[in-house]
Design an enzyme around this catalytic site. Structure first.
Site, PDB file in Angstrom:
ATOM      1  N   GLU A  44      51.196  41.527 -28.097  1.00 15.50           N
ATOM      2  CA  GLU A  44      52.572  41.018 -28.068  1.00 15.50           C
ATOM      3  C   GLU A  44      53.292  41.508 -26.815  1.00 15.50           C
ATOM      4  O   GLU A  44      54.026  40.777 -26.161  1.00 15.50           O
ATOM      5  CB  GLU A  44      53.340  41.472 -29.318  1.00 15.50           C
ATOM      6  CG  GLU A  44      52.901  40.726 -30.576  1.00 15.50           C
ATOM      7  CD  GLU A  44      53.404  41.367 -31.865  1.00 15.50           C
ATOM      8  OE1 GLU A  44      53.522  42.617 -31.924  1.00 15.50           O
ATOM      9  OE2 GLU A  44      53.686  40.624 -32.802  1.00 15.50           O
ATOM     10  N   GLU A 125      21.706  22.771 -11.760  1.00 19.97           N
ATOM     11  CA  GLU A 125      23.159  22.884 -11.993  1.00 19.97           C
ATOM     12  C   GLU A 125      23.809  23.492 -10.756  1.00 19.97           C
ATOM     13  O   GLU A 125      23.119  24.144  -9.958  1.00 19.97           O
ATOM     14  CB  GLU A 125      23.419  23.793 -13.194  1.00 19.97           C
ATOM     15  CG  GLU A 125      23.001  25.222 -12.898  1.00 19.97           C
ATOM     16  CD  GLU A 125      22.867  26.102 -14.132  1.00 19.97           C
ATOM     17  OE1 GLU A 125      23.913  26.489 -14.655  1.00 19.97           O
ATOM     18  OE2 GLU A 125      21.720  26.393 -14.537  1.00 19.97           O
ATOM     19  N   LYS A 127      25.652  25.942  -8.196  1.00 18.95           N
ATOM     20  CA  LYS A 127      25.819  27.381  -8.036  1.00 18.95           C
ATOM     21  C   LYS A 127      27.286  27.607  -7.692  1.00 18.95           C
ATOM     22  O   LYS A 127      27.753  27.223  -6.611  1.00 18.95           O
ATOM     23  CB  LYS A 127      24.906  27.897  -6.915  1.00 18.95           C
ATOM     24  CG  LYS A 127      24.967  29.404  -6.750  1.00 18.95           C
ATOM     25  CD  LYS A 127      23.850  29.869  -5.824  1.00 18.95           C
ATOM     26  CE  LYS A 127      23.713  31.375  -5.781  1.00 18.95           C
ATOM     27  NZ  LYS A 127      24.887  32.063  -5.282  1.00 18.95           N
ATOM     28  N   ASP A 129      30.644  29.388  -6.648  1.00 22.76           N
ATOM     29  CA  ASP A 129      30.926  30.482  -5.727  1.00 22.76           C
ATOM     30  C   ASP A 129      32.108  31.311  -6.243  1.00 22.76           C
ATOM     31  O   ASP A 129      33.238  31.167  -5.805  1.00 22.76           O
ATOM     32  CB  ASP A 129      31.227  29.914  -4.334  1.00 22.76           C
ATOM     33  CG  ASP A 129      31.168  30.985  -3.263  1.00 22.76           C
ATOM     34  OD1 ASP A 129      30.662  32.086  -3.550  1.00 22.76           O
ATOM     35  OD2 ASP A 129      31.627  30.716  -2.144  1.00 22.76           O
ATOM     36  N   TYR A 237      26.578  30.187 -17.932  1.00 21.69           N
ATOM     37  CA  TYR A 237      25.311  29.572 -17.528  1.00 21.69           C
ATOM     38  C   TYR A 237      24.080  30.415 -17.852  1.00 21.69           C
ATOM     39  O   TYR A 237      22.967  30.003 -17.559  1.00 21.69           O
ATOM     40  CB  TYR A 237      25.327  29.224 -16.044  1.00 21.69           C
ATOM     41  CG  TYR A 237      25.705  30.357 -15.116  1.00 21.69           C
ATOM     42  CD1 TYR A 237      24.928  31.510 -15.037  1.00 21.69           C
ATOM     43  CD2 TYR A 237      26.847  30.283 -14.325  1.00 21.69           C
ATOM     44  CE1 TYR A 237      25.270  32.544 -14.192  1.00 21.69           C
ATOM     45  CE2 TYR A 237      27.203  31.321 -13.477  1.00 21.69           C
ATOM     46  CZ  TYR A 237      26.409  32.454 -13.417  1.00 21.69           C
ATOM     47  OH  TYR A 237      26.753  33.476 -12.593  1.00 21.69           O
ATOM     48  N   LYS A 325      20.361  26.363  -1.545  1.00 20.33           N
ATOM     49  CA  LYS A 325      21.674  26.466  -0.895  1.00 20.33           C
ATOM     50  C   LYS A 325      22.006  25.203  -0.113  1.00 20.33           C
ATOM     51  O   LYS A 325      21.108  24.557   0.442  1.00 20.33           O
ATOM     52  CB  LYS A 325      21.665  27.656   0.076  1.00 20.33           C
ATOM     53  CG  LYS A 325      21.314  28.982  -0.573  1.00 20.33           C
ATOM     54  CD  LYS A 325      22.512  29.630  -1.196  1.00 20.33           C
ATOM     55  CE  LYS A 325      23.344  30.301  -0.112  1.00 20.33           C
ATOM     56  NZ  LYS A 325      24.442  31.073  -0.713  1.00 20.33           N
ATOM     57  N   CYS A 430      61.416  33.651  16.379  1.00 23.66           N
ATOM     58  CA  CYS A 430      61.033  32.382  15.768  1.00 23.66           C
ATOM     59  C   CYS A 430      60.900  31.311  16.848  1.00 23.66           C
ATOM     60  O   CYS A 430      61.831  31.101  17.620  1.00 23.66           O
ATOM     61  CB  CYS A 430      62.089  31.982  14.744  1.00 23.66           C
ATOM     62  SG  CYS A 430      61.855  30.315  14.117  1.00 23.66           S
ATOM     63  N   CYS A 433      63.870  28.537  16.247  1.00 21.67           N
ATOM     64  CA  CYS A 433      65.295  28.768  16.477  1.00 21.67           C
ATOM     65  C   CYS A 433      65.593  29.982  17.351  1.00 21.67           C
ATOM     66  O   CYS A 433      66.744  30.229  17.695  1.00 21.67           O
ATOM     67  CB  CYS A 433      66.033  28.905  15.145  1.00 21.67           C
ATOM     68  SG  CYS A 433      65.694  30.456  14.301  1.00 21.67           S
ATOM     69  N   CYS A 454      61.095  34.415   9.978  1.00 24.26           N
ATOM     70  CA  CYS A 454      62.264  34.126  10.793  1.00 24.26           C
ATOM     71  C   CYS A 454      63.508  34.597  10.058  1.00 24.26           C
ATOM     72  O   CYS A 454      63.665  34.355   8.860  1.00 24.26           O
ATOM     73  CB  CYS A 454      62.331  32.622  11.011  1.00 24.26           C
ATOM     74  SG  CYS A 454      63.894  32.097  11.693  1.00 24.26           S
ATOM     75  N   CYS A 460      67.936  27.928  11.369  1.00 22.01           N
ATOM     76  CA  CYS A 460      66.580  27.554  11.737  1.00 22.01           C
ATOM     77  C   CYS A 460      66.265  26.156  11.208  1.00 22.01           C
ATOM     78  O   CYS A 460      66.291  25.924  10.004  1.00 22.01           O
ATOM     79  CB  CYS A 460      65.583  28.567  11.195  1.00 22.01           C
ATOM     80  SG  CYS A 460      63.909  28.200  11.717  1.00 22.01           S
TER      81      CYS A 460
HETATM   82  S1  IVH Z   1      21.802  32.229 -12.960  1.00 23.26           S
HETATM   83  C1  IVH Z   1      18.844  35.150 -14.093  1.00 23.26           C
HETATM   84  N1  IVH Z   1      23.347  30.156 -12.526  1.00 23.26           N
HETATM   85  O1  IVH Z   1      24.632  33.416  -8.243  1.00 23.26           O
HETATM   86  C2  IVH Z   1      19.661  34.295 -13.213  1.00 23.26           C
HETATM   87  N2  IVH Z   1      23.751  32.123 -11.271  1.00 23.26           N
HETATM   88  O2  IVH Z   1      22.575  34.666  -6.578  1.00 23.26           O
HETATM   89  C3  IVH Z   1      21.055  34.733 -13.169  1.00 23.26           C
HETATM   90  N3  IVH Z   1      25.686  31.965  -9.788  1.00 23.26           N
HETATM   91  O3  IVH Z   1      24.953  36.664  -9.480  1.00 23.26           O
HETATM   92  C4  IVH Z   1      21.943  33.865 -12.416  1.00 23.26           C
HETATM   93  N4  IVH Z   1      26.248  29.911 -10.305  1.00 23.26           N
HETATM   94  O4  IVH Z   1      26.953  35.132  -9.682  1.00 23.26           O
HETATM   95  C5  IVH Z   1      23.081  31.420 -12.189  1.00 23.26           C
HETATM   96  N5  IVH Z   1      24.694  28.272 -12.298  1.00 23.26           N
HETATM   97  C6  IVH Z   1      24.392  29.532 -11.961  1.00 23.26           C
HETATM   98  C7  IVH Z   1      25.152  30.228 -11.021  1.00 23.26           C
HETATM   99  C8  IVH Z   1      24.800  31.526 -10.694  1.00 23.26           C
HETATM  100  C9  IVH Z   1      26.566  30.970  -9.585  1.00 23.26           C
HETATM  101  C10 IVH Z   1      25.737  33.258  -9.083  1.00 23.26           C
HETATM  102  C11 IVH Z   1      25.741  34.462  -9.975  1.00 23.26           C
HETATM  103  C12 IVH Z   1      24.594  35.323  -9.544  1.00 23.26           C
HETATM  104  C13 IVH Z   1      24.308  34.781  -8.184  1.00 23.26           C
HETATM  105  C14 IVH Z   1      22.849  34.967  -7.885  1.00 23.26           C
END
Ligand code: IVH
Length: 735
Positions: A44, A125, A127, A129, A237, A325, A430, A433, A454, A460
């Site tokens: 709360e 799937e 990756k 970031d 994931y 990648k 600035c 101005c 500024c 300005c």
């Molecule tokens: S699987 C056992 N799936 O990538 C495998 N990792 O380079 C564990 N990451 O530390 C990771 N998207 O932070 C997996 N769809 C995805 C991901 C993913 C991002 C990152 C994760 C991991 C790093 C590994």
């Protein structure tokens, strides 16, 4: 706490609620820290702080001197507790080419060679970031969440993770293992990142470089309400320790996560051939720029858990998974110029102008350099800053489009630096101005703001429209019929450059009529274009405005003698919100006196030798007044304005007839409907004397929650004690 969404609060409601929250939170802090006897749950309490922060972020001008976010030192800041992962958090092998992917699949086939009929499937799937996190659920309840750390030991950030809406506190559905650590990625969307940057810029807060670092910083906050305000997201994931497999395959396990209440990537597929995997990789790549968050590749995993187990691990990486990648979209070019743009709130934003270069199919010519410290590569204490980069005009730089969208400089090619390249000298005036541009010291942290701003507040041009909008807004002069739209029109057509011009519009009636007529024409044309139909004779809003010109002019005239506090607020001096404006009005009574003291304070070496000490006015406000009144360029604008507008002197309405007139009153405990200084001013206006402590001379004690020793003294002396509501009734302000 009000239920009303923060987005739909009016400014008045927001101010009221912030006042109430400040008192309420202070009271709970006291109960918690001083009395060790909290009366509400942590959840709360967190909700109150979150609400407070959300309102403040939307109405930065309303942040109170006594705001809970300004108070320092409540819970002691210390590191997070370490958590040893029951199953290590791994990283992934990387593939950069289609051949690398083919090799990965081939390695698998060879490994399982004994089992020729084996039908290996894979998942593919995005990756994400962001930052990985591990969430431990026991009997379906989220009990602990940790960062990856070094993969073996992370940090306990449970409280912060609990603020993320995508992370269920309790698993939904059924069939979850007794204990399971769900793993996935915490990330921030571009939209949220941009919104945070803007909120931060509006209050002179810190600058943020990219969504990933910002998400990381947001997760490591000591105050979970800060994390909450960042609206982080989470995709599940993978998993770590578990008492049972979620399902026999990777794909179905992740589908289970979805049933249990997690968000999972909608771009995950199951595929069998390398061609299908690569095709999906390209599909994801195509969608990359429209996802709204950063991804940096595609992860392929063996689908069958049985095969995952058989294939196993090498140091720190599973053999059964690989991250394909995206090619780094980088290019080299040179910095031709560094320009300074001035934002609507006065922030000086440096931009590198580049020799045009194509990065991932898009021509990049400009890239933000964020702020002064970023360009230098170190802060004002000479400390290298994270993400900072020493960029000079003439430098060759490597450019990258982060997440395919926002271009940024990755590095400077030092070998190619021209011999005559000098560190960039960030301007201290600035460029729009010519006013001084300064960096404020954050009173809370004692640190210098990373932004230079500024100080040409009123003059300005870059800030002009925003200031004019503020000038006519509700808490300020509140001119009926002169909203943001009309201000924009009058500004863009050159009719109103500064606030004074609003009051001479009447003398330029033909030009005003023309501007309104032109807009009406333009809008009719646009409507026609959009509908494809010939013009109909509809009365538009603009038409009514146009006919209502006399009404607009009389609304403007009606504000020629505004209340002093509104006028001070309307000037839009930094850090002077409605409350502070009211305090200043009460203190100085006339605008002339405020200007006189303001100018003298600006000239004085020690501002405190001139500026009186006033309850509720700290150095931030005093410095803002110094900047404003010390800037000679503001004089002309202010003079012109005061030739048109005559703010009413502030008079204390001392009503001798009031019931409390002549009495000595003491306020104690926390007041809920007003601040201390307001209560004091109100009492004084009614002819009462306000004292700080109870004595035989006291006539009346007004006690709020948390009143302490003063109450006892009052009862010992037989002095009348009433609560806040009774007080308000007695002075005719009740119910
Ligand atoms: S699987 C056992 N799936 O990538 C495998 N990792 O380079 C564990 N990451 O530390 C990771 N998207 O932070 C997996 N769809 C995805 C991901 C993913 C991002 C990152 C994760 C991991 C790093 C590994």
């Amino acid at each position: 706490m009000s239920e009303k969404p923060v987005d739909s609060l009016s400014e008045g409601e927001a101010a009221d609620e912030l006042k109430q929250l400040a008192a309420e939170i202070a009271e709970h802090d006291r109960r918690y820290h001083t009395e060790d006897a909290p009366t509400i749950t942590d959840a709360e309490y967190d909700a109150l702080r979150r609400r407070n922060l959300a309102i403040e972020e939307r109405f930065p001008d309303l942040v109170r001197e006594d705001s809970p976010t300004r108070r320092v030192g409540a819970p002691p800041a210390e590191g997070f507790t370490k958590v040893r992962h029951a199953v290590p958090m791994l990283s992934l092998a990387k593939a950069y080419t289609d051949q690398d992917v083919a090799d990965f699949i081939e390695r698998g086939r060879r490994f399982f060679d004994r089992d020729k009929d084996l039908d290996i499937a894979f998942t593919a799937e995005p990756k994400i970031d962001g930052l990985s996190a591990s969430l431990r659920y026991e009997s379906g309840v989220f009990v602990q969440g940790a960062t990856r750390g070094d993969g073996t030991v992370g940090e306990d950030i449970t409280a912060n993770l609990k603020t993320i809406a995508d992370i269920p506190k309790k698993l939904q559905g059924s069939g979850w293992p007794e204990i399971i650590e769900i793993r996935g990625e915490v990330y921030m969307t571009y939209a949220e990142f941009e919104a945070l940057k803007q909120r931060s810029a509006a209050v002179g807060g810190q600058d943020y470089v990219n969504p990933r670092n910002t998400a990381a910083g947001s997760l490591r906050q000591k105050d979970p309400s800060v994390t909450a305000s960042r609206n982080l997201k989470f995709f599940a994931y993978a998993w770590g320790y578990t008492t049972a497999d979620p399902a026999p395959t990777q794909f179905d396990s992740v589908q289970k996560f979805k049933e249990w209440g997690f968000k999972v990537s909608p771009l995950m597929v199951r595929a069998k051939s390398i061609d299908d995997l690569i095709a999906h990789y390209h599909r994801i790549e195509e969608q990359r720029s429209s996802l709204g968050y950063d991804i940096d590749g595609v992860v392929y995993k063996v689908d069958q858990l049985e095969l995952q187990r058989r294939w196993g691990f090498v140091t720190g990486e599973p053999r059964w998974a690989v991250a394909h990648k995206f090619p780094a979209e980088q290019a080299m070019t040179t910095v031709e110029r560094i320009d300074i743009q001035v934002g609507r709130t006065g922030t000086l934003a440096p931009v590198a102008r580049l020799a045009p270069v194509t990065v991932g199919g898009v021509v990049v010519e400009n890239v933000t350099l964020h702020n002064e410290d970023y360009i230098k590569g170190f802060d004002s204490n000479g400390q290298p800053i994270r993400d900072g980069i020493d960029v000079r005009i003439g430098d060759m730089v490597v450019i990258q489009r982060a997440g395919d969208v926002i271009p940024q400089i990755v590095s400077v090619v030092i070998d190619k630096r021209p011999a005559n390249a000098v560190p960039y000298g960030f301007p201290h005036t600035c460029p729009v101005c010519g006013s001084p541009a300064t960096r404020e010291i954050n009173e809370k942290t004692g640190k210098e703001d990373s932004r230079r701003r500024c100080t040409g507040e009123m003059i300005c041009a870059a800030q002009a429209v925003e200031r004019l909008r503020h000038f006519v807004s509700r808490g300020a002069l509140d001119i009926e019929g002169l909203g943001a739209e009309n201000i924009d029109l009058f500004f863009n057509s050159g009719l109103v450059k500064t606030a004074a011009d609003i009051f001479t519009l009447k003398d330029r009636r033909p030009a005003v009529t023309r501007a309104l007529a032109e807009r009406r024409e333009e809008q009719a044309r646009l409507r026609e274009e959009a509908s494809g139909k010939a013009r109909k004779n509809v009365r538009s809003v603009e038409e009514r405005n146009y006919e209502g010109l006399d009404k607009l002019f009389s609304a403007i005239d009606a504000r020629r003698e505004p209340e002093l506090d509104r006028f001070i607020f309307a000037l839009g001096i930094r850090h002077i919100g409605e409350t502070t404006a009211a305090v200043l009005a009460r203190q100085f009574s006339t605008i002339e006196e405020l200007i006189r003291i303001g100018k003298e304070t600006a000239k004085a070496e020690d501002p405190h030798s001139v500026f009186p000490s006033i309850n509720g006015i700290g150095d931030t406000v005093i410095n803002a007044l110094r900047d404003f009144f010390g800037n000679e360029r503001n004089d002309d604008v202010l003079d012109a304005l005061l030739a048109q507008v005559h703010p009413k002197p502030y008079v204390m309405e001392i009503s001798a007839g009031s019931e409390v007139s002549g009495k000595t009153v003491v306020f104690t405990g926390s007041l809920e409907k007003m601040t201390r200084s307001e209560a004091k001013a109100m009492a004084e206006r009614l002819g009462a004397k306000v004292a700080g402590s109870v004595s035989a001379k006291t006539d009346l004690v007004v006690a709020g929650p948390g009143a302490g020793s003063k109450l006892k003294v009052a009862s010992d002396l037989g002095i009348e004690v009433i609560d806040e509501d009774t007080w308000l009734q007695r002075i005719g302000r009740g119910g």
